[in-house]
Scaffold this motif. Sequence first.
Motif, PDB file in Angstrom:
ATOM      1  N   GLU A 238       0.855  -1.193   0.000  1.00 57.34           N
ATOM      2  CA  GLU A 238       0.000   0.000   0.000  1.00 57.34           C
ATOM      3  C   GLU A 238       0.891   1.243   0.000  1.00 57.34           C
ATOM      4  OE1 GLU A 238      -3.398   2.200   2.785  1.00 57.34           O
ATOM      5  OE2 GLU A 238      -2.335   0.436   3.518  1.00 57.34           O
ATOM      6  N   ARG A 239       0.592   2.186  -0.875  1.00 60.34           N
ATOM      7  CA  ARG A 239       1.316   3.453  -0.903  1.00 60.34           C
ATOM      8  C   ARG A 239       0.655   4.390   0.101  1.00 60.34           C
ATOM      9  NH1 ARG A 239       3.069   4.229  -7.205  1.00 60.34           N
ATOM     10  NH2 ARG A 239       4.116   6.037  -6.318  1.00 60.34           N
ATOM     11  N   VAL A 240       1.377   4.739   1.151  1.00 59.77           N
ATOM     12  CA  VAL A 240       0.788   5.531   2.231  1.00 59.77           C
ATOM     13  C   VAL A 240       1.169   7.002   2.144  1.00 59.77           C
ATOM     14  CG1 VAL A 240       0.683   3.559   3.772  1.00 59.77           C
ATOM     15  CG2 VAL A 240       2.702   5.027   3.805  1.00 59.77           C
ATOM     16  N   GLY A 241       1.903   7.393   1.107  1.00 56.70           N
ATOM     17  CA  GLY A 241       2.298   8.786   0.949  1.00 56.70           C
ATOM     18  C   GLY A 241       3.588   9.089   1.686  1.00 56.70           C
ATOM     19  N   ARG A 242       3.790  10.338   2.016  1.00 56.40           N
ATOM     20  CA  ARG A 242       5.002  10.785   2.706  1.00 56.40           C
ATOM     21  C   ARG A 242       5.232   9.948   3.951  1.00 56.40           C
ATOM     22  NH1 ARG A 242       8.015  15.766   3.717  1.00 56.40           N
ATOM     23  NH2 ARG A 242       8.483  15.958   5.938  1.00 56.40           N
ATOM     24  N   ASP A 243       6.443   9.457   4.130  1.00 53.57           N
ATOM     25  CA  ASP A 243       6.768   8.642   5.299  1.00 53.57           C
ATOM     26  C   ASP A 243       6.431   9.427   6.564  1.00 53.57           C
ATOM     27  OD1 ASP A 243       8.009   7.131   7.364  1.00 53.57           O
ATOM     28  OD2 ASP A 243       9.458   6.314   5.932  1.00 53.57           O
ATOM     29  N   PRO A 244       5.497   8.911   7.371  1.00 49.48           N
ATOM     30  CA  PRO A 244       5.018   9.695   8.519  1.00 49.48           C
ATOM     31  C   PRO A 244       5.911   9.620   9.750  1.00 49.48           C
ATOM     32  CG  PRO A 244       3.846   7.615   8.420  1.00 49.48           C
ATOM     33  CD  PRO A 244       4.768   7.636   7.227  1.00 49.48           C
ATOM     34  N   ARG A 245       6.960   8.835   9.714  1.00 50.16           N
ATOM     35  CA  ARG A 245       7.773   8.648  10.912  1.00 50.16           C
ATOM     36  C   ARG A 245       8.660   9.861  11.183  1.00 50.16           C
ATOM     37  NH1 ARG A 245      10.644   3.169   9.401  1.00 50.16           N
ATOM     38  NH2 ARG A 245      10.587   4.219   7.361  1.00 50.16           N
ATOM     39  N   PHE A 363      11.680   7.506  -4.123  1.00 52.24           N
ATOM     40  CA  PHE A 363      12.205   8.855  -4.246  1.00 52.24           C
ATOM     41  C   PHE A 363      12.036   9.327  -5.686  1.00 52.24           C
ATOM     42  CE2 PHE A 363      14.604   7.192  -0.644  1.00 52.24           C
ATOM     43  CZ  PHE A 363      14.648   8.266   0.236  1.00 52.24           C
ATOM     44  N   PRO A 364      11.887  10.624  -5.894  1.00 49.23           N
ATOM     45  CA  PRO A 364      11.941  11.132  -7.277  1.00 49.23           C
ATOM     46  C   PRO A 364      13.326  10.884  -7.843  1.00 49.23           C
ATOM     47  CG  PRO A 364      12.031  12.947  -5.722  1.00 49.23           C
ATOM     48  CD  PRO A 364      11.727  11.714  -4.910  1.00 49.23           C
ATOM     49  N   ILE A 365      13.404  10.752  -9.143  1.00 49.96           N
ATOM     50  CA  ILE A 365      14.672  10.384  -9.769  1.00 49.96           C
ATOM     51  C   ILE A 365      15.725  11.465  -9.566  1.00 49.96           C
ATOM     52  CG2 ILE A 365      14.438  11.344 -12.089  1.00 49.96           C
ATOM     53  CD1 ILE A 365      15.280   7.697 -11.129  1.00 49.96           C
ATOM     54  N   GLU A 366      15.293  12.717  -9.338  1.00 46.50           N
ATOM     55  CA  GLU A 366      16.240  13.810  -9.133  1.00 46.50           C
ATOM     56  C   GLU A 366      17.065  13.616  -7.863  1.00 46.50           C
ATOM     57  OE1 GLU A 366      12.966  14.252  -9.515  1.00 46.50           O
ATOM     58  OE2 GLU A 366      12.892  14.906 -11.616  1.00 46.50           O
ATOM     59  N   ALA A 367      16.570  12.782  -6.951  1.00 45.83           N
ATOM     60  CA  ALA A 367      17.283  12.576  -5.692  1.00 45.83           C
ATOM     61  C   ALA A 367      18.647  11.933  -5.891  1.00 45.83           C
ATOM     62  CB  ALA A 367      16.439  11.714  -4.750  1.00 45.83           C
ATOM     63  N   MET A 368      18.880  11.294  -7.048  1.00 46.84           N
ATOM     64  CA  MET A 368      20.165  10.648  -7.306  1.00 46.84           C
ATOM     65  C   MET A 368      21.261  11.654  -7.602  1.00 46.84           C
ATOM     66  SD  MET A 368      19.243   7.292  -9.584  1.00 46.84           S
ATOM     67  CE  MET A 368      18.836   8.276 -11.039  1.00 46.84           C
ATOM     68  N   LEU A 393      23.875   9.214   0.287  1.00 50.70           N
ATOM     69  CA  LEU A 393      23.166  10.310  -0.359  1.00 50.70           C
ATOM     70  C   LEU A 393      22.378  11.099   0.679  1.00 50.70           C
ATOM     71  CD1 LEU A 393      21.724   8.481  -3.501  1.00 50.70           C
ATOM     72  CD2 LEU A 393      23.761   9.917  -3.384  1.00 50.70           C
ATOM     73  N   ASP A 394      22.425  12.399   0.570  1.00 48.10           N
ATOM     74  CA  ASP A 394      21.620  13.260   1.448  1.00 48.10           C
ATOM     75  C   ASP A 394      20.257  13.434   0.789  1.00 48.10           C
ATOM     76  OD1 ASP A 394      20.444  15.146   3.043  1.00 48.10           O
ATOM     77  OD2 ASP A 394      22.199  16.471   3.128  1.00 48.10           O
ATOM     78  N   MET A 395      19.241  12.791   1.351  1.00 48.96           N
ATOM     79  CA  MET A 395      17.900  12.781   0.769  1.00 48.96           C
ATOM     80  C   MET A 395      16.913  13.635   1.545  1.00 48.96           C
ATOM     81  SD  MET A 395      18.098  10.705  -1.834  1.00 48.96           S
ATOM     82  CE  MET A 395      18.175   9.052  -2.498  1.00 48.96           C
ATOM     83  N   ARG A 396      17.404  14.481   2.433  1.00 51.82           N
ATOM     84  CA  ARG A 396      16.477  15.210   3.295  1.00 51.82           C
ATOM     85  C   ARG A 396      15.546  16.132   2.527  1.00 51.82           C
ATOM     86  NH1 ARG A 396      20.807  17.365   7.595  1.00 51.82           N
ATOM     87  NH2 ARG A 396      22.029  17.350   5.648  1.00 51.82           N
ATOM     88  N   GLN A 397      15.991  16.652   1.393  1.00 52.74           N
ATOM     89  CA  GLN A 397      15.100  17.518   0.619  1.00 52.74           C
ATOM     90  C   GLN A 397      14.155  16.707  -0.273  1.00 52.74           C
ATOM     91  OE1 GLN A 397      16.860  19.922  -2.499  1.00 52.74           O
ATOM     92  NE2 GLN A 397      18.723  18.675  -2.461  1.00 52.74           N
ATOM     93  N   TYR A 398      14.301  15.394  -0.280  1.00 53.18           N
ATOM     94  CA  TYR A 398      13.411  14.513  -1.053  1.00 53.18           C
ATOM     95  C   TYR A 398      12.777  13.496  -0.109  1.00 53.18           C
ATOM     96  CZ  TYR A 398      16.200  16.345  -4.938  1.00 53.18           C
ATOM     97  OH  TYR A 398      16.835  17.151  -5.842  1.00 53.18           O
ATOM     98  N   TRP A 399      12.042  13.994   0.869  1.00 56.40           N
ATOM     99  CA  TRP A 399      11.438  13.101   1.872  1.00 56.40           C
ATOM    100  C   TRP A 399      10.661  11.999   1.137  1.00 56.40           C
ATOM    101  CZ3 TRP A 399      12.288  14.173   7.092  1.00 56.40           C
ATOM    102  CH2 TRP A 399      11.675  13.287   7.995  1.00 56.40           C
ATOM    103  N   PRO A 400      10.923  10.729   1.454  1.00 53.12           N
ATOM    104  CA  PRO A 400      10.410   9.637   0.616  1.00 53.12           C
ATOM    105  C   PRO A 400       8.936   9.344   0.799  1.00 53.12           C
ATOM    106  CG  PRO A 400      11.560   8.737   2.507  1.00 53.12           C
ATOM    107  CD  PRO A 400      11.761  10.245   2.557  1.00 53.12           C
TER     108      PRO A 400
END
Length: 408
Positions: A238-245, A363-368, A393-400
Motif C-alpha cells: 500500500e502506498r501511504v504517501g510521505r513517510d510519517p515517521r 524517491f523522485p529520480i532527481e534525488a540521485m 546520499l543526502d535525501m532530506r530535501q526529497y522526503w520519501p
Amino acid sequence: MAAQQHLQIINPEHSQECHSFPLFPQLPTELRLQIWQVSLQRQRLITIELPTSQEEYTAETKNHLGRFVRDAHCCPTVVGSKLLSKFLRVNREARDATLRFYRVHVPCRFELGDGKEDGTLFLNPELDILYIKLGRNARGFVDLVYNLRAYDPLDVGLLNLALEKNVVGNLSKINIFESETHVQKAFRDTVTNLRQVYLLVLENAGRMYLGPLNGISTQIGYELHRSRPIMSSTPTFERVGRDPRSSMERDLSRVFAGTFDPRQMLYRWRRLLEMWEIDCASGGPDYRLLISHSWRTGAMGRTGKTISDRESAAEWLQKEEERWIRGQERCANRILARGGRIPVESTEELERAPRPAIGFWLFPIEAMGPMPTPEETVDEFGEGYSWKPKRLLDMRQYWPELCLTYMP
C-alpha cells in the motif's frame, strides 16, 4: 513477551478473523461484483527470474487466446509468497471476477526457498510492477515482454517495470533488430508505452553501518538506520504517501545507495532506448528510485528464511538486533576511542527511534543527483564518465514516499 517498541513494525495489522455477512449472496449481482473488484484493487511488486541458459529459440506455440507465444527462453520463475489471491478459492463468482481482474495469465514456476512448482501467474498490468531479473539470457527478456503482450486480451502486457543495475547492464546484449518483425514491434511498442520504471537499490548494508567492517564511514564507526524499510517476500503493498515517521533526519542525510552510482542505471537505460530506436522524448514513463533492504541478503537471507508475515518480521528484526548488539561488544574499544559510547543508542534514543517498516521507499529520480551532460565525453554505456559511487546520499530535501507491505 511483547517486542520493544523500536522493534514493532508500523505496518497495519490486517485481521484474519472471519467476519460473516450471511446476506451477501442476496445482494444484486452487480453490487457483489463491484465488491470483489474493489477488494482486488491492490498494487504488487512481483519478482520474476528468467532462465540463465542461452538455449536457441525453437518454435512458437499458441496460447489459450489463440496467439503465438515464445516457448524456448522464458518460462519465468516467480519468487515470493502469497502470489495467488484467496478469492480464487471462495466460490465460482469470486474466482471468475478475480480471473477477469487479473486478465493476463502466464505459465510460470513459483519459488520460495527450496520449493518450486509449476503454475500460472495472474497479472493486472495497470497495478502490478514486474521486477525482472536475468543473467546472460538477455534474449529471454525480449521474449517475456513479447509473451506478456500475447497473453493480454487487451494487447497491453507490461506497463510497470522494475530494474536493478546488473539487469540494465545485461540488456545491452540485446540486438532487438535480430528478432522477427512481429517480436520487434511488440517489444518496442511495449517499452514505448511503459508508464513507470523503478530503479532498484536493494542493499544488505543499508541499515547497519559498521564503519571499517563494511567501508561506510561514520563518526563513531557504528550506526543502525532503523528507518530504512525492509523488503518482504510478499508482493502486495500500500502506498501511504510521505513517510510519517519522525526522527528520520539523520538516516535521510546518509542514505546508503550501494557500491555503485545509482545514476548509471538511468543513464544506461536511456542509452538502451536510443539503441532500440525508441523515442520517449515526448513523455515517457515516470521514473522512481526504489530503496529498501533486501530480504534475500543478510542474516535471515543466508538461512533461507523470508519475511512474509508479522511473525517472520519479528524474528528477522530480533536477529538483526542481536547482531547489532554483538557487533558493538566486539568493537567497543574502537567506538570508545572515537568518542562514542556503549551501547551506541541510549534507552531514551531507542524510545524515539523510528519504528521499522516492512516495504520500501520511493524517491523522485532527481534525488540521485545531476546526470552527465551531453557535452561530457562518454562511451556507449558511460564507462568514460567518472562515475562516483554515491555511497551516502543526502535525501532530506526529497522526503520519501513510503510503501508498506500487506502484513497479516
